[in-house]
Design an enzyme around this catalytic site. Sequence first.
Site, PDB file in Angstrom:
ATOM      1  N   GLY A 196      -4.885   3.561  -5.835  1.00 35.86           N
ATOM      2  CA  GLY A 196      -5.925   2.764  -5.170  1.00 35.86           C
ATOM      3  C   GLY A 196      -5.398   2.079  -3.584  1.00 35.86           C
ATOM      4  O   GLY A 196      -5.411   2.957  -2.786  1.00 35.86           O
ATOM      5  N   CYS A 197      -4.593   0.911  -3.681  1.00 33.79           N
ATOM      6  CA  CYS A 197      -4.443   0.628  -2.244  1.00 33.79           C
ATOM      7  C   CYS A 197      -3.229   1.363  -1.469  1.00 33.79           C
ATOM      8  O   CYS A 197      -3.319   1.407  -0.282  1.00 33.79           O
ATOM      9  CB  CYS A 197      -3.805  -0.944  -2.539  1.00 33.79           C
ATOM     10  N   VAL A 198      -2.196   1.959  -2.519  1.00 33.69           N
ATOM     11  CA  VAL A 198      -1.182   2.871  -1.482  1.00 33.69           C
ATOM     12  C   VAL A 198      -1.968   3.844  -0.685  1.00 33.69           C
ATOM     13  O   VAL A 198      -1.793   4.303   0.032  1.00 33.69           O
ATOM     14  CB  VAL A 198      -0.096   3.209  -2.658  1.00 33.69           C
TER      15      VAL A 198
END
Length: 253
Positions: A200-202
């Site tokens: 997701g955010c990575v």
Amino acid sequence: MAAAADPSGSTPAGSGESPPSGSLSGSPAAGAGDVSSAGSSAGSSAGSSAGSSSGFSSGFDGTLTPGPRRAVIAVDLMRAYFDDASPLCLPSSSCLHGAAAVLAAARAAGYPVFHTVVRFDDAAHGGVFLRKVPALQLLIRPKPGGVPPLGELMPDVAPLEGETVLVKQSASAFFGTDLAALLHEARVDTVIIIGVSTSGCVRATAVDAIQHDFVPIVVRDAVGDRDDAVQRATLYDLQAKYAEVVGLDELTW
């Protein structure tokens, strides 16, 4: 206190100093296809399906050479991902150990460090993202300017005084924040990315980093996800198209 950066305004970069020269040991692509899970079953046979970078099909086997001016982006290492009572809790906290090691080495070398957290003022502030992932409601502020309990950064990876904390409402550390401007101001050319979740955010942060013309380095021992197969697949795909995926033992400071 760490310096907090509001997406609607600008703040000084973490240390305010240019990072020193350095290098990554060996070629970043060496072993980059070994995508052992940092978030669920690290040390298992997680890397067996990926092979080395030479196993990528022609056209997806390029490598990026890290530059000498680096910064660390620590993505969303909040209690929400490590507290058993949270619906976002990961099955393993092993990535915290890797993340703490990266932060300690970066600080010792004088590289700037940027942290991100997720905060929503209310449900409307979260927009479509909050509707898609209702579990993120636990990151709504309890009062204006307040910090949701599960939104606190974990103690072993907490920011030091002078390090910038960026507040975001989306997956990427760049979207809606001053991160790109702060990195350019510090003349950074390479970002070392740690944190959660890998898929997701990575991943979103790595994709945006290369789109902003930074060399993204994702440290496989310092990122985590809820599913081992997703972790392995994401790291494999990041290495193929958007970043260099390396282990802690491949980093020198």
